[in-house]
Design a protein around this motif. Sequence first.
Motif, PDB file in Angstrom:
ATOM      1  N   ALA A   1       0.809  -1.222   0.000  1.00 46.41           N
ATOM      2  CA  ALA A   1       0.000   0.000   0.000  1.00 46.41           C
ATOM      3  C   ALA A   1       0.840   1.268   0.000  1.00 46.41           C
ATOM      4  CB  ALA A   1      -0.929   0.002   1.215  1.00 46.41           C
ATOM      5  N   LEU A   2       2.157   1.138   0.224  1.00 46.30           N
ATOM      6  CA  LEU A   2       3.033   2.300   0.311  1.00 46.30           C
ATOM      7  C   LEU A   2       3.724   2.590  -1.010  1.00 46.30           C
ATOM      8  CD1 LEU A   2       4.920   1.932   3.719  1.00 46.30           C
ATOM      9  CD2 LEU A   2       3.285   3.721   3.102  1.00 46.30           C
ATOM     10  N   ALA A   3       3.841   3.865  -1.324  1.00 49.62           N
ATOM     11  CA  ALA A   3       4.642   4.290  -2.469  1.00 49.62           C
ATOM     12  C   ALA A   3       6.124   4.190  -2.093  1.00 49.62           C
ATOM     13  CB  ALA A   3       4.283   5.725  -2.841  1.00 49.62           C
ATOM     14  N   PRO A   4       7.027   4.108  -3.066  1.00 49.02           N
ATOM     15  CA  PRO A   4       8.467   4.108  -2.751  1.00 49.02           C
ATOM     16  C   PRO A   4       8.822   5.308  -1.880  1.00 49.02           C
ATOM     17  CG  PRO A   4       8.118   3.560  -5.048  1.00 49.02           C
ATOM     18  CD  PRO A   4       6.771   3.960  -4.513  1.00 49.02           C
ATOM     19  N   GLY A   5       9.578   5.041  -0.811  1.00 44.23           N
ATOM     20  CA  GLY A   5       9.915   6.094   0.130  1.00 44.23           C
ATOM     21  C   GLY A   5       8.815   6.379   1.130  1.00 44.23           C
ATOM     22  N   GLY A   6       7.718   5.623   1.033  1.00 46.21           N
ATOM     23  CA  GLY A   6       6.568   5.842   1.905  1.00 46.21           C
ATOM     24  C   GLY A   6       6.849   5.507   3.364  1.00 46.21           C
TER      25      GLY A   6
ATOM     26  N   THR B   1       9.605  -6.427  13.522  1.00 50.28           N
ATOM     27  CA  THR B   1      10.678  -7.339  13.097  1.00 50.28           C
ATOM     28  C   THR B   1      10.772  -7.415  11.576  1.00 50.28           C
ATOM     29  OG1 THR B   1       9.120  -9.194  13.339  1.00 50.28           O
ATOM     30  CG2 THR B   1      10.554  -8.697  15.208  1.00 50.28           C
ATOM     31  N   ILE B   2       9.818  -8.098  10.965  1.00 47.88           N
ATOM     32  CA  ILE B   2       9.852  -8.272   9.510  1.00 47.88           C
ATOM     33  C   ILE B   2       9.712  -6.930   8.796  1.00 47.88           C
ATOM     34  CG2 ILE B   2       8.776  -9.428   7.553  1.00 47.88           C
ATOM     35  CD1 ILE B   2       7.676 -11.497   9.534  1.00 47.88           C
ATOM     36  N   GLY B   3       8.886  -6.056   9.349  1.00 45.20           N
ATOM     37  CA  GLY B   3       8.620  -4.784   8.698  1.00 45.20           C
ATOM     38  C   GLY B   3       9.863  -3.956   8.459  1.00 45.20           C
ATOM     39  N   ALA B   4      10.746  -3.916   9.444  1.00 46.13           N
ATOM     40  CA  ALA B   4      11.967  -3.129   9.299  1.00 46.13           C
ATOM     41  C   ALA B   4      12.810  -3.651   8.140  1.00 46.13           C
ATOM     42  CB  ALA B   4      12.756  -3.175  10.599  1.00 46.13           C
ATOM     43  N   THR B   5      12.905  -4.977   8.021  1.00 45.19           N
ATOM     44  CA  THR B   5      13.718  -5.576   6.955  1.00 45.19           C
ATOM     45  C   THR B   5      13.072  -5.372   5.593  1.00 45.19           C
ATOM     46  OG1 THR B   5      14.519  -7.270   8.488  1.00 45.19           O
ATOM     47  CG2 THR B   5      14.762  -7.707   6.133  1.00 45.19           C
ATOM     48  N   VAL B   6      11.760  -5.648   5.525  1.00 50.49           N
ATOM     49  CA  VAL B   6      11.040  -5.482   4.256  1.00 50.49           C
ATOM     50  C   VAL B   6      11.112  -4.032   3.797  1.00 50.49           C
ATOM     51  CG1 VAL B   6       8.758  -5.526   3.196  1.00 50.49           C
ATOM     52  CG2 VAL B   6       9.504  -7.437   4.622  1.00 50.49           C
ATOM     53  N   GLY B   7      10.933  -3.124   4.741  1.00 49.58           N
ATOM     54  CA  GLY B   7      10.976  -1.712   4.386  1.00 49.58           C
ATOM     55  C   GLY B   7      12.334  -1.297   3.857  1.00 49.58           C
TER      56      GLY B   7
ATOM     57  N   ILE C   1      14.632  -3.121   2.413  1.00 50.30           N
ATOM     58  CA  ILE C   1      14.907  -3.733   1.117  1.00 50.30           C
ATOM     59  C   ILE C   1      14.144  -3.032  -0.001  1.00 50.30           C
ATOM     60  CG2 ILE C   1      14.594  -5.837  -0.247  1.00 50.30           C
ATOM     61  CD1 ILE C   1      15.111  -7.417   2.328  1.00 50.30           C
ATOM     62  N   THR C   2      12.925  -2.600   0.299  1.00 52.48           N
ATOM     63  CA  THR C   2      12.055  -2.032  -0.737  1.00 52.48           C
ATOM     64  C   THR C   2      12.005  -0.511  -0.739  1.00 52.48           C
ATOM     65  OG1 THR C   2      10.110  -2.157   0.719  1.00 52.48           O
ATOM     66  CG2 THR C   2      10.596  -4.084  -0.653  1.00 52.48           C
ATOM     67  N   GLY C   3      12.792   0.126   0.112  1.00 47.40           N
ATOM     68  CA  GLY C   3      12.813   1.583   0.123  1.00 47.40           C
ATOM     69  C   GLY C   3      11.600   2.211   0.758  1.00 47.40           C
ATOM     70  N   ARG C   4      11.022   1.518   1.726  1.00 52.60           N
ATOM     71  CA  ARG C   4       9.870   2.030   2.465  1.00 52.60           C
ATOM     72  C   ARG C   4      10.187   1.966   3.957  1.00 52.60           C
ATOM     73  NH1 ARG C   4       8.586  -0.345  -2.198  1.00 52.60           N
ATOM     74  NH2 ARG C   4       6.801   0.408  -3.421  1.00 52.60           N
ATOM     75  N   HIS C   5       9.412   2.682   4.765  1.00 51.96           N
ATOM     76  CA  HIS C   5       9.707   2.762   6.197  1.00 51.96           C
ATOM     77  C   HIS C   5       8.495   2.278   6.987  1.00 51.96           C
ATOM     78  CE1 HIS C   5      13.167   5.277   5.076  1.00 51.96           C
ATOM     79  NE2 HIS C   5      12.344   5.837   4.220  1.00 51.96           N
ATOM     80  N   LEU C   6       8.618   1.101   7.595  1.00 50.01           N
ATOM     81  CA  LEU C   6       7.524   0.524   8.372  1.00 50.01           C
ATOM     82  C   LEU C   6       7.941   0.405   9.829  1.00 50.01           C
ATOM     83  CD1 LEU C   6       7.491  -0.997   5.361  1.00 50.01           C
ATOM     84  CD2 LEU C   6       5.514  -2.105   6.394  1.00 50.01           C
ATOM     85  N   GLY C   7       7.088   0.868  10.741  1.00 45.71           N
ATOM     86  CA  GLY C   7       7.414   0.784  12.152  1.00 45.71           C
ATOM     87  C   GLY C   7       6.224   1.101  13.034  1.00 45.71           C
ATOM     88  N   VAL C   8       6.457   1.056  14.333  1.00 47.92           N
ATOM     89  CA  VAL C   8       5.443   1.370  15.338  1.00 47.92           C
ATOM     90  C   VAL C   8       5.661   2.797  15.815  1.00 47.92           C
ATOM     91  CG1 VAL C   8       4.579   0.790  17.646  1.00 47.92           C
ATOM     92  CG2 VAL C   8       5.233  -1.033  16.059  1.00 47.92           C
ATOM     93  N   LEU C   9       4.602   3.556  15.937  1.00 54.22           N
ATOM     94  CA  LEU C   9       4.694   4.937  16.410  1.00 54.22           C
ATOM     95  C   LEU C   9       4.869   4.942  17.927  1.00 54.22           C
ATOM     96  CD1 LEU C   9       4.472   7.962  15.555  1.00 54.22           C
ATOM     97  CD2 LEU C   9       2.041   7.815  16.160  1.00 54.22           C
ATOM     98  N   ALA C  10       6.025   5.371  18.388  1.00 54.26           N
ATOM     99  CA  ALA C  10       6.298   5.477  19.827  1.00 54.26           C
ATOM    100  C   ALA C  10       5.785   6.838  20.293  1.00 54.26           C
ATOM    101  CB  ALA C  10       7.789   5.331  20.093  1.00 54.26           C
TER     102      ALA C  10
END
Length: 287
Positions: free
Chosen positions: A194-199, A216-222, A224-233
């Motif tokens: 659902a994210l655009a590159p750099g999203g 865990t997986i999100g950080a690696t996938v992001g 590799i694919t030029g996206r940023h996935l994480g939890v909002l602290a």
Amino acid sequence: MKIAATSINLSDWEGLRGSPLYARMGGLRAPRRPTLGSDIAGLVEAVGQGVTRFHPGDEVYGDNLQLMGGFAEYSVARESALAFKPAELTFAEASTIPQAGAIALQGTARASTGSRMLINGAGGGSGSFAIQLAKRSGAHVTGVDNAHKLEFMRTLGADEVIDYRRDDFTRGHEPYDLILDLVAHRSVFAYRRALAPGGWYRCVGGSVRSLLRVLTIGATVGMITGRHLGVLAVKPGPAHFQPLTNLCLAGHVGIHIDRTYPLDEVPEALAHVGQGRALGKVVITPT
């Protein structure tokens, strides 16, 4: 402090049910605090030794997440959790801001003119603020929630709305630059899609499984694919919710209270929020 109003957050419903599992932290078999309710507004009744900012009779509000106790006539709160309530706001209005406001402010901080932002769970307390903040920043906003909330999200300014029960926002839609997910339940790969590159994707609530996968997986996938996935602290405290209060006072952001319940109807109020029926915030008033 004497409670005049307490608004309900989804965290109260989660704490009551003990689900997701992280809601049991500090209280595996029962809520860590027997009386729930964190977003409080009221009058200082007495102060402890060393308190210098507040005095009996002061009107205050804040997020009392550490001590809870808002669903009562009186509660104990830390000085650092509270701020002076502006005279222009009612106690009920002030109680809607602290936790939901901090989440909305931090969750939309990257929104800018021309960016495409999706907010999942946009018809609730944090989401109703987030839509308005993202629109104020110039973003094109898509709100996702159940069918009951579609028109409400439009009135808040959402450019597009999606009923999650009928349409998967991770498929068949133009990718988004920003996603604020208040109810994460999908896979990391769906969010990446659902994210655009750099999203940029951040979740605040949702299932433990989804949150762990994002961490865990999100950080690696992001990466590799030029996206940023994480939890909002989310950073709590007056410094992180008072900017929204100022926007409300200036008329730039509206406060939407769906219903107000008396203290003896807290169970009904919690169910109203937990079952996804509330449009914006729900408030408890002891009297």
